[in-house]
Design a protein around this motif. Structure first.
Motif, PDB file in Angstrom:
ATOM      1  N   THR A   1       1.470  -1.381   0.045  1.00  0.00           N
ATOM      2  CA  THR A   1      -0.171  -0.006  -0.229  1.00  0.00           C
ATOM      3  C   THR A   1       1.062   1.832   0.057  1.00  0.00           C
ATOM      4  OG1 THR A   1      -0.598  -1.161   2.090  1.00  0.00           O
ATOM      5  CG2 THR A   1      -2.401  -0.581   0.975  1.00  0.00           C
ATOM      6  N   THR A   2       2.213   0.980   0.839  1.00  0.00           N
ATOM      7  CA  THR A   2       2.966   2.579   0.302  1.00  0.00           C
ATOM      8  C   THR A   2       3.276   2.638  -0.785  1.00  0.00           C
ATOM      9  OG1 THR A   2       3.728   1.575   2.658  1.00  0.00           O
ATOM     10  CG2 THR A   2       5.040   3.426   1.495  1.00  0.00           C
TER      11      THR A   2
ATOM     12  N   ASN B   1       1.964   1.922  -3.456  1.00  0.00           N
ATOM     13  CA  ASN B   1       0.715   2.808  -4.226  1.00  0.00           C
ATOM     14  C   ASN B   1       0.221   4.281  -3.747  1.00  0.00           C
ATOM     15  OD1 ASN B   1      -0.044   0.807  -5.956  1.00  0.00           O
ATOM     16  ND2 ASN B   1      -0.067  -0.488  -4.409  1.00  0.00           N
ATOM     17  N   PHE B   2       0.580   4.289  -2.758  1.00  0.00           N
ATOM     18  CA  PHE B   2       0.391   5.281  -2.360  1.00  0.00           C
ATOM     19  C   PHE B   2       1.058   6.518  -2.600  1.00  0.00           C
ATOM     20  CE2 PHE B   2       0.632   9.112   0.495  1.00  0.00           C
ATOM     21  CZ  PHE B   2      -0.386   9.130   0.863  1.00  0.00           C
TER      22      PHE B   2
ATOM     23  N   GLN C   1       2.750   6.290  -5.519  1.00  0.00           N
ATOM     24  CA  GLN C   1       2.973   6.111  -7.029  1.00  0.00           C
ATOM     25  C   GLN C   1       1.555   6.785  -7.494  1.00  0.00           C
ATOM     26  OE1 GLN C   1       2.801   2.322  -8.012  1.00  0.00           O
ATOM     27  NE2 GLN C   1       4.974   1.852  -7.814  1.00  0.00           N
ATOM     28  N   PRO C   2       1.968   7.362  -8.988  1.00  0.00           N
ATOM     29  CA  PRO C   2       1.231   8.279 -10.583  1.00  0.00           C
ATOM     30  C   PRO C   2      -0.543   7.487 -10.051  1.00  0.00           C
ATOM     31  CG  PRO C   2       2.626   7.536 -11.529  1.00  0.00           C
ATOM     32  CD  PRO C   2       2.633   7.354 -10.013  1.00  0.00           C
ATOM     33  N   GLN C   3      -1.696   8.320 -10.071  1.00  0.00           N
ATOM     34  CA  GLN C   3      -2.736   8.158 -10.351  1.00  0.00           C
ATOM     35  C   GLN C   3      -3.202   7.619 -10.794  1.00  0.00           C
ATOM     36  OE1 GLN C   3      -4.463  11.688  -8.353  1.00  0.00           O
ATOM     37  NE2 GLN C   3      -3.274  11.556  -6.361  1.00  0.00           N
ATOM     38  N   VAL C   4      -3.477   6.774 -11.614  1.00  0.00           N
ATOM     39  CA  VAL C   4      -4.749   6.122 -12.336  1.00  0.00           C
ATOM     40  C   VAL C   4      -6.459   6.932 -13.338  1.00  0.00           C
ATOM     41  CG1 VAL C   4      -3.134   4.402 -12.902  1.00  0.00           C
ATOM     42  CG2 VAL C   4      -5.544   3.649 -11.350  1.00  0.00           C
ATOM     43  N   THR C   5      -6.497   7.528 -12.331  1.00  0.00           N
ATOM     44  CA  THR C   5      -8.020   7.795 -12.958  1.00  0.00           C
ATOM     45  C   THR C   5      -7.939   9.382 -13.811  1.00  0.00           C
ATOM     46  OG1 THR C   5      -8.638   9.031 -10.883  1.00  0.00           O
ATOM     47  CG2 THR C   5      -9.039   6.654 -10.632  1.00  0.00           C
TER      48      THR C   5
ATOM     49  N   HIS D   1      -9.344  12.614 -14.023  1.00  0.00           N
ATOM     50  CA  HIS D   1     -10.336  14.212 -13.327  1.00  0.00           C
ATOM     51  C   HIS D   1     -11.701  14.218 -13.989  1.00  0.00           C
ATOM     52  CE1 HIS D   1      -7.595  15.721  -9.854  1.00  0.00           C
ATOM     53  NE2 HIS D   1      -7.632  13.675 -10.490  1.00  0.00           N
TER      54      HIS D   1
ATOM     55  N   PRO E   1     -14.920  16.254 -15.160  1.00  0.00           N
ATOM     56  CA  PRO E   1     -15.278  16.918 -15.901  1.00  0.00           C
ATOM     57  C   PRO E   1     -13.764  17.510 -16.866  1.00  0.00           C
ATOM     58  CG  PRO E   1     -15.317  17.703 -13.376  1.00  0.00           C
ATOM     59  CD  PRO E   1     -14.371  16.587 -13.393  1.00  0.00           C
ATOM     60  N   ARG E   2     -12.989  17.503 -16.035  1.00  0.00           N
ATOM     61  CA  ARG E   2     -11.456  17.767 -17.129  1.00  0.00           C
ATOM     62  C   ARG E   2     -10.710  17.251 -18.039  1.00  0.00           C
ATOM     63  NH1 ARG E   2     -11.351  20.189 -11.736  1.00  0.00           N
ATOM     64  NH2 ARG E   2     -10.540  18.401 -10.988  1.00  0.00           N
TER      65      ARG E   2
ATOM     66  N   ALA F   1      -2.654  15.547 -13.114  1.00  0.00           N
ATOM     67  CA  ALA F   1      -3.720  16.166 -12.895  1.00  0.00           C
ATOM     68  C   ALA F   1      -3.779  17.767 -13.598  1.00  0.00           C
ATOM     69  CB  ALA F   1      -3.997  16.283 -11.326  1.00  0.00           C
TER      70      ALA F   1
END
Ligand code: SF4
Ligand code: SF4
Lengths: 224, 328
Positions: free
Chosen positions: A24-25, A27-28, A30-34, A36, A38-39, A223
């Motif tokens: 978990t650390t 992954n914490f 690492q860059p996000q994969v979702t 954003h 509306p943008r 982001a």
């Protein structure tokens, strides 16, 4: 002895807790994969199964390939497709036989009657999406591949009537907008319509214009 | 204990009232920050941003949620015991203030001076179980009752090793006064109790997780099997109070852990309260980290782990401590 062994084994298996924390650390940080939403928006809509829509003929994108065989309307378990055949144009007036025909005279009753041209394009093609279960039977069974799922992920409305689609009108609009977009008209209203009607094609049609932002959109997780 | 004079009583009273107001602000503010932090931690561990839209990086998300929660209708389910049903959230939340009273925030910074602070905290911490039980029972809902039953079995079981591990520290320091326990530790990590009593610290921490119903011991509210367990039927602020109480209880667990094992408000350079806050928040982060790492245990595993492992280990630890204290 086996008691001691059991206890030792259990204590050793506690190591997995540390492993979990490590995962978990990692992954914490690492860059996000979702995305954003509306943008940014996702670019993998081609597999999205929205409501069905008609496919145009290759040479005439405003006319569907449909041959009004009615198979889709028949197999649809929810009876949400209603098709009417286009009315045949009035028969051409029969050609008068020339008064002095050459060759053997054919008695008029033996001559073949003039064939009425068979019109196969539908006159109207309506979908009541309210009851559609998106089972795909219609798409699967169309003999001429005239149906497909749209990639319209933004379908939303305030009344039931907004989900009763006139698919013929939709196809004509798509064809018109695509034709315009292909010739690079930069009217925002036009682009807006196209993007709403068919986001995937919109991107394709805009082509090199949005190649750059397609790449940035593809880089998920950064982001904006 | 001496009998206080009239003047002293009023000063004590003013101190108490002021302290309670400050504590209320502290509990509320921390609830807002911790809920946000928890969701951020969860998000990042799952490779997503967590709350992002309300305020910069979603900082105001919890306030928006709170506003929404306050605006919701309070529904009492049919057949529920109305009085007990609405008493339960209050019962869960009110003791929280008592729990914070004896915590010492720095040299002479405390709300209530008592030489039995530890006992006070441990006694009032038990009320939370009653609240959970009453809430689950009064909801007239099978998930609620199951959650309540689990909460009782779990809390009763885990209170024992919790007390035993705390007792080890009391044996060492010969005191139940939180101030005194802090004063006996030094500024630097190698002077803290955790080095002398590592086993007690680990077990205290595990039991703290279980007592506050935190994952991996969140069986009373196991979402996947009991929808929300004891607070299934609570809407609006009824649920909000349970939630706030949970976070406040976690803070108390972390505060007591910092005081007993990590030197409390002692630390170099900075004034006391900052050190205590930093230690509390570090432990909170650890709790969140655990929550989003470990899967929930099964109920038999939960009880087996307690009765077969924690209690024998703490008993042995306590016995050893007693012997060593006697010898040296
Ligand atoms: S997807 Fe299924 S339910 Fe929907 S129109 Fe086609 S056949 Fe009917
Ligand atoms: S099955 Fe295909 S060809 Fe037949 S009516 Fe439906 S859309 Fe037209």
């Amino acid at each position: 002895m086996s008691v001691v062994y059991d206890i030792a084994k259990k204590v050793a298996s506690m190591w997995s807790l540390i492993v979990g924390l490590r995962v978990t650390t990692k992954n914490f940080f690492q860059p996000q994969v979702t995305v954003h939403y509306p943008r940014q928006s996702v670019d993998n809509l081609s597999t999205f199964r929205g409501h069905i829509e008609l496919v145009g003929q290759p040479k005439d994108p405003a006319t569907p390939r449909c041959i009004t065989c009615m198979l889709c309307a028949t197999v649809c378990p929810s009876q949400c497709i209603s098709i009417t055949k286009a009315k045949a144009p009035p028969p051409e007036p029969a050609k008068k036989l020339p008064d002095h025909a050459e060759g053997p005279l054919v008695p008029p009753e033996k001559a073949e009657p003039p064939k009425a041209k068979v019109i196969k394009t539908p006159g109207s093609f309506e979908l009541n999406f309210n009851t559609c279960s998106l089972c795909g039977m219609c798409v699967q069974n169309c003999p001429v591949s005239s149906l497909r799922f749209s990639t319209d992920v933004y379908a939303a409305g305030f009344s039931r009537q907004e989900f009763e689609y006139d698919l013929m009108a939709r196809l004509r609009l798509q064809a018109a907008v695509l034709g315009v977009a292909a010739s690079q008209v930069n009217s925002p209203a036009c682009e807006d319509t196209l993007e709403r009607v068919d986001p995937e094609k919109y991107r394709l049609a805009k082509g090199p214009l949005t190649q750059a932002d397609a790449v940035t959109k593809g880089k998920r997780g950064q982001a904006a | 204990m001496h009998i206080p004079m009239l003047g002293e009583v009023s000063i004590e009273l003013i101190r108490l009232v002021l302290g309670l107001v400050l504590l209320a602000a502290f509990v509320g503010g921390n609830g807002v920050v911790l809920v946000w932090l928890e969701r951020k931690v969860a998000g990042h561990i799952q490779r997503r941003p967590g709350p992002f839209e309300v305020g910069p990086h979603g900082l105001l998300q919890t306030l928006a949620d709170a506003a929404k929660m306050v605006g919701k209708q309070l529904v009492t389910p049919a057949g529920a015991d109305k009085l007990l049903f609405w008493l339960a959230p209050l019962l869960a939340f009110l003791p929280v203030f008592v729990l914070f009273l004896p915590i010492s925030w720095g040299e002479g910074i405390f709300v209530l001076e008592t030489n039995l602070g530890l006992v006070l905290i441990l006694a009032f911490a038990g009320i939370n179980v009653v609240a959970v039980m009453v809430g689950g029972w009064a909801s007239n809902n099978k998930y609620g009752v199951l959650g309540a039953a689990r909460a009782v079995a779990q809390s009763v079981a885990y209170e024992i090793p919790l007390l035993l591990s705390v007792l080890a520290i009391s044996f060492m320091t010969g005191s139940l006064d939180l101030n005194r326990i802090v004063e006996l530790q030094g500024n630097w990590p190698w002077q803290w109790n955790v080095l002398v009593q590592p086993v007690a610290f680990v077990i205290y921490f595990i039991c703290g997780l279980a007592e506050t119903n935190r994952a991996p011991f969140d069986l009373p509210e196991g979402e996947s099997e009991l929808t929300a367990g004891f607070h299934t039927e609570y809407s609006g602020m009824g649920f909000g109070l349970f939630m706030l109480a949970e976070y406040a209880n976690m803070l108390v667990v972390c505060g007591v852990a910092s005081i007993l094992f990590l030197g409390g408000w002692k630390g170099p350079f900075l004034p006391g309260p900052w050190w205590l806050l930093a230690k509390m928040y570090a432990l909170m982060a650890l709790i969140m980290w655990c929550r989003w790492t470990f899967p929930r245990v099964r109920f038999d595993q939960l009880l087996n782990f307690n009765w077969k492992w924690l209690i024998p280990i703490t008993l042995a630890n306590l016995f050893l401590t007693a012997v060593l204290v006697k010898v040296f």
